[in-house]
Design a protein around this motif. Sequence first.
Motif, mmCIF file in Angstrom:
data_model
loop_
_atom_site.group_PDB
_atom_site.id
_atom_site.type_symbol
_atom_site.label_atom_id
_atom_site.label_comp_id
_atom_site.label_asym_id
_atom_site.label_seq_id
_atom_site.Cartn_x
_atom_site.Cartn_y
_atom_site.Cartn_z
ATOM 1 N N ASN A 7 91.394 23.244 108.385
ATOM 2 C CA ASN A 7 91.968 21.774 109.416
ATOM 3 C C ASN A 7 90.949 21.757 110.199
ATOM 4 O OD1 ASN A 7 93.588 20.578 111.701
ATOM 5 N ND2 ASN A 7 94.735 20.254 109.535
ATOM 6 N N TRP A 8 90.463 22.073 111.320
ATOM 7 C CA TRP A 8 89.079 22.555 111.956
ATOM 8 C C TRP A 8 88.016 21.455 111.785
ATOM 9 C CZ3 TRP A 8 85.396 24.797 110.579
ATOM 10 C CH2 TRP A 8 85.191 25.589 110.080
ATOM 11 N N ASN A 11 89.189 17.514 110.872
ATOM 12 C CA ASN A 11 88.765 17.114 112.090
ATOM 13 C C ASN A 11 87.447 16.733 113.035
ATOM 14 O OD1 ASN A 11 91.513 17.704 112.645
ATOM 15 N ND2 ASN A 11 91.714 19.154 114.022
ATOM 16 N N LYS A 12 86.491 17.983 112.749
ATOM 17 C CA LYS A 12 85.302 17.214 112.711
ATOM 18 C C LYS A 12 84.563 16.602 112.087
ATOM 19 C CE LYS A 12 82.304 20.718 110.914
ATOM 20 N NZ LYS A 12 81.732 21.537 110.255
ATOM 21 N N GLU A 14 86.898 13.941 110.648
ATOM 22 C CA GLU A 14 86.906 13.157 111.212
ATOM 23 C C GLU A 14 86.655 12.365 112.918
ATOM 24 O OE1 GLU A 14 88.865 10.279 109.557
ATOM 25 O OE2 GLU A 14 88.330 12.378 107.877
ATOM 26 N N TYR A 247 84.679 19.258 121.317
ATOM 27 C CA TYR A 247 85.742 19.759 120.429
ATOM 28 C C TYR A 247 85.458 20.696 120.237
ATOM 29 C CZ TYR A 247 88.674 20.259 116.322
ATOM 30 O OH TYR A 247 89.359 20.757 115.270
ATOM 31 N N THR A 277 87.117 12.639 120.602
ATOM 32 C CA THR A 277 87.391 14.217 120.869
ATOM 33 C C THR A 277 88.923 14.952 121.892
ATOM 34 O OG1 THR A 277 86.129 14.767 122.848
ATOM 35 C CG2 THR A 277 84.997 15.257 120.782
ATOM 36 N N TYR A 280 92.314 15.554 119.350
ATOM 37 C CA TYR A 280 91.901 16.487 118.494
ATOM 38 C C TYR A 280 91.400 17.509 119.549
ATOM 39 C CZ TYR A 280 90.534 13.244 115.409
ATOM 40 O OH TYR A 280 90.658 11.999 114.526
#
Length: 285
Positions: A7-8, A11-12, A14, A247, A277, A280
């Motif tokens: 998931n991370w 996110n990174k 995105e 983040y 950031t 997230y």
Amino acid sequence: MNQFGGNWSENKIEILVGYAKAYLTIMNKFAEKFNWQLLYFDGFAGSGHIKGEDGNENPIVGAAKRILEIDEPRSFDLYYFVEKEKVYADLLHKVTVEAFPNKKIFIANTDCNQKIESLSNFLSSKKGKAFKALAYIDPYGMQLNWKSLETLQKHSVDVWILVPTGMGVNRLLKKDGDISDAWLSRLENFLGMTKEDILPYFYQEAKIYTLFGEETKITKEENAIERSAKLYEERLNSLFKFVSKPYVLKNKMNSVMFHFFMVSNNKAAISIANDITKKYNDGTI
Ligand SMILES: C[S@@+](CC[C@H](N)C(=O)[O-])C[C@H]1O[C@@H](n2cnc3c(N)ncnc32)[C@H](O)[C@@H]1O
């Protein structure tokens, strides 16, 4: 395909894509007015896909393709991808050069450090002075040398950097302080500091008196991961005027693996990065 998703990871990407869109929107106005060219540089570009949490079934589309897909309000004028592994560089060629024939894309199958220095030389050149750059430095480990980053400090470049605080620095800092010369040298190259300055930052030394006389007891600081993030942030601030809030990437066990920072010599750029950031992080930053 690159291992190591989650998931991370999404996110990174995105965060990066969100920032790139904002960057292109703002730069679009100035680029026309001042005849600027926009360059995207990815130092650890990967194969184009990242294995998802479920293994191979739902791979995550890598950052390279996501960035190349941005056309509104404009795209970058030039894309430069660096990937050290030949197999990955070849796979990347398919999802970049072959999939976007109308874009100016270069792939270098070599070490990122070497190409960051080339980027710096280019931005200093007569032709390069017309370029503004956005860079993405996304290694799994401690492959980025401080010396390379130093070469970018005076340039008009915004850099997103994944810092392996938990996955890298903290792992080399052994609990008993008995770190091999090879690991110390890795820490020195990564942080751009000498071991004499690094070790007191992470370890406390105390004299204890035993039956056999005086001994030195070395204790590792408990919050070494957070300390390494703070230290790296300070180091970044010694090169660039502004550093974003990070983040923080955590695994399923809630352990911190990486900190993802953006650095720039432009204040407005940092406030955009912080806004992105914030969404997230879990409210702790
Ligand atoms: C985290 S992955 C990159 C994922 C990619 N940014 C994406 O979004 O799809 C890191 C990549 O860096 C490559 N790599 C490792 N050391 C390198 C180096 N010194 N220079 C350039 N690439 C390197 C690895 O082979 C790997 O493909």
